[in-house]
Design a protein around this motif. Structure first.
Motif: not given
Length: 715
Positions: A383-387, A428-429, A677-678, A680-684
């Motif tokens: 999801l970080d690369i999706y961002f 949205k985020f 920038h994601l 916290a739970n997604v980054a973790a």
């Protein structure tokens, strides 16, 4: 030569390259590539797999004509592109075609010429490909890519597990917006344990596999010698063995740049042989000069770090030497496969100096001979690369609507599992955080995007991802070597002590954003964490097979290839395992003076176990020591508590908030500049999947059970 090839191409192969016939892998690749299939070619290093892709492509380009750009060659390293460009240029010039290389070292004027007047073959890195998609107009991108028919992804294994692989997979799909037809994809690799997963990554609609088993016999030796102190007095054994190799062409892999420099100086001083050095701290000109000179010689030594692990052409290697036990089968085969192209036999020597390294070395070779490679770990929800790719697509599409971005990205395999509902939540985020703004139906970059990534004309946005997850270890301005992010994040803080390549260091500071550890020499006397010399975690497969070896479940004939000290150590381990009554399915647990759980499951699994105990034991754990074979710590619990926690591990790590609970053990690791920038739970969750190995831990616990053996110890 194959009768189905164009006569002009056959003439070139026979008369210009001096070939009498095609190799097995080259013959096998003709039918699927000529038939239009996406194709994954797996063959050992120096087997001719690059030409296996090029031959049918050039056959088509010669026979049917080639409009620019017809072939896109993607490589992970600029050095590989430079090397491949020289080879490709000789092919192109013979057939009145032209090849262009594009990366950060290529002049702006050459790039502008290419944009105005593209050529038939483009060799490029993923980062440069992203820059073209972002910076060029739609008409320019159509002019460059509209005729694209073939994409070669070289060293595909190097991409798959990392951020750059996710980025590349997305870019390959994005390019199709500008092509007249879907380009045919051809992947090349020497070392992949799970080809089906890689084929799905490369081509979800179906892909052919061309796999050529090496016909080069593997001839190996393992020696136990002093490696820690590279001075002449202590290296007599090693130098005596290397002296026997003079007159041959020898590639020596060092675990660090400091070791490479030390051994280079000693070999140059003590052996009558021409010797070169190659590592990432040397300038490009010095490296290329060493490559060219070494390539032309039939008898010389080259001391290198991992910089020569991939396919840079340095000629026919007689012997590959490892100055420590390889941490994985993939790494071992990648390096060793560089030898024996003409002789027909891969020859390698592994030097070890610690008892466990002998066991790791034998396990690695035994698995390699059995054809058992590690599976590549493909990110499941990157999801970080999706961002990042959402932000990149806003650049590319010029006034896109949200649905345009979703359709563009989610046709790539790496993002195909991300639902449209999740895309809208991510959008949205990003708007709430002001990375994006919506004007009418269109999406634009927000103020926070400009503020965060706008410096130097968005240069930091383009050069987004490190080539791999390794930290540079630096003393002053000099780079000593690299260590895997797993070690840097889990074990290092200011003042930490560690060993890299045999030298002892104390950490002065860590920059988790620039992937840098600054150190000074440690001169004291302390119990220092002894990771495997290359600073890479030993794989689950190698560690588990080491348990098979101490149980005697391996080909005993392999012991004949070990020197006497190495053989005695292996036999000692086997004898002690027998005396303790070890059997398959056991996880020995010692609670005598401290808790030691002998999983033989690799560094990542053992670190995860110790962190789980730290979370689950009320008063926590202390004095933690982890390595490839065990996790060991002090805690106020008994054996029944240990069994209870280990039985609960599947449910513990299955909890949604577990990665976030674990976050306190991950220091300040940021992985890349977008993950911070994601939510916290997604980054973790992303960092957890990268640094640990939960799947292998579950496999271990499914197939094995703890057994209480007080006083247990093999090493």
């Amino acid at each position: 030569m194959s009768e189905i090839l164009n006569p002009r191409l056959s003439h070139f192969l026979v008369n210009r390259l001096g070939w009498n016939k095609l190799r097995d892998v080259q013959r096998a690749a003709l039918e699927p590539i000529m038939g239009g299939d996406d194709t994954l070619i797996l063959a050992s290093t120096a087997s001719g797999k690059t030409e296996a892709a090029i031959i049918p492509i050039f056959n088509s380009m010669i026979g049917e004509g080639a409009e620019p750009v017809c072939l896109l060659y993607v490589s992970p390293l600029k050095a590989l592109i430079n090397d491949m460009h020289m080879r490709m240029d000789s092919w192109c010039s013979h057939f009145n075609l032209e090849a262009m290389k594009w990366h950060g070292d290529v002049s702006g004027s050459a790039k502008k010429r290419f944009i105005r007047d593209p050529v038939e073959v483009l060799l490029i890195t993923p980062e440069s490909l992203e820059v073209i998609l972002i910076n060029r107009t739609h008409d320019e991108k159509r002019r460059i890519f509209r005729n694209l028919r073939y994409i070669i992804i070289d060293e595909i294994h190097y991409f798959i597990e990392a951020d750059r692989g996710v980025q590349l997979n997305s870019l390959l799909s994005r390019i199709e917006s500008y092509t007249d037809r879907r380009p045919q994809r051809i992947g090349l690799s020497a070392t992949i344990g799970n080809p089906d997963a890689v084929m799905d990554w490369m081509s979800p609609g179906g892909c052919s596999l061309v796999k050529s088993e090496s016909d080069r016999k593997l001839d190996f030796r393992i020696f136990n010698v002093n490696l820690k102190d590279p001075n002449v007095e202590d290296l007599e054994e090693l130098l005596d063995i290397l002296k026997r190799l003079t007159g041959r062409k020898v590639l020596i892999f060092s675990p660090s740049r400091a070791r490479a420099e030390a051994y280079y100086r000693i070999i140059k001083e003590k052996l009558d042989v021409e010797v070169f050095i190659h590592h990432g701290s040397l300038s490009k000109d010095l490296r290329e000069d060493a490559e060219a000179k070494f390539k032309e010689l039939s008898g010389a030594f080259m001391v290198s770090t991992s910089t020569l692990e991939l396919g840079i052409d340095v000629g026919d290697i007689d012997v590959v030497v490892h100055l420590s036990a390889p941490a994985s089968v993939n790494q071992f085969l990648q390096r060793t496969g560089r030898s024996g192209r003409k002789r027909g036999s891969q020859r390698t020597i592994i030097f070890t100096d610690k008892g466990r390294d002998v066991l790791i070395a034998l396990s690695t070779v035994s698995l390699a001979l059995s054809g058992k490679l590690e599976n590549l770990r493909i990110p499941e929800r990157p999801l970080d690369i999706y961002f990042h790719q959402i932000l990149s697509s806003v650049f590319e599409l010029e006034k896109p609507e949200p649905s345009d971005i979703y359709r563009l990205l989610n046709r790539s395999s790496v993002f195909s599992g991300i639902s449209e509902d999740y895309f809208w939540r991510m959008l949205k985020f990003m708007m709430d955080e002001d990375f994006l703004r919506k004007y009418g139906p269109y999406i634009h970059h927000g103020f926070k995007f400009e503020k965060t990534f706008g410096r130097m004309n968005f240069l930091e946005f383009y050069s987004v991802f490190p080539p791999n997850y390794e930290f540079k270890v630096k003393r002053g301005t000099k780079t000593i070597g690299t260590i895997d992010a797993f070690f840097a994040v889990n074990y290092l803080n200011k003042g930490s002590l560690f060993i890299l390549g045999g030298d002892e260091w104390v950490v002065m500071d860590i920059d988790h954003e620039r992937f840098t550890v600054r150190v000074k020499p440690y001169l004291g006397d302390a119990d220092i964490p002894r990771w495997n010399s290359g600073g890479m975690p030993v794989s689950f497969e190698v560690s588990r097979h080491a348990y098979d070896i101490i149980l005697g479940n391996f080909n005993r004939d392999l012991l004949e290839k070990l020197d006497e000290p190495s053989r005695m150590k292996i036999e000692k381990y086997m004898g002690r395992a027998a005396s303790y009554g070890l059997k398959e399915g056991m996880i020995p647990v010692d609670t005598d003076s401290r808790i030691s759980i002998y999983t033989f499951a690799g560094d990542r699994v053992n670190k995860l176990i110790s962190d789980i105990f730290a979370l689950e034991v009320e008063k926590g754990v202390s004095d933690v020591v982890n390595d490839a074979f065990r996790t060991s710590f002090v805690a106020g619990i008994d054996y029944s508590d240990i069994v209870s926690i280990m039985e609960d591990i599947p449910s513990i790590i299955g909890e949604d908030d577990f990665p976030l609970r674990l976050q306190t053990h991950l220091n300040n690791f940021v992985k890349n500049k977008f993950i911070r920038h994601l939510p916290a739970n997604v980054a973790a969750e992303i960092i957890y999947e990268l640094l640990y190995n939960p799947g292998d831990l579950l496999k271990l616990l499914d197939e094995n059970r703890p057994v209480h053996i007080d006083g247990f110890g093999l090493f």
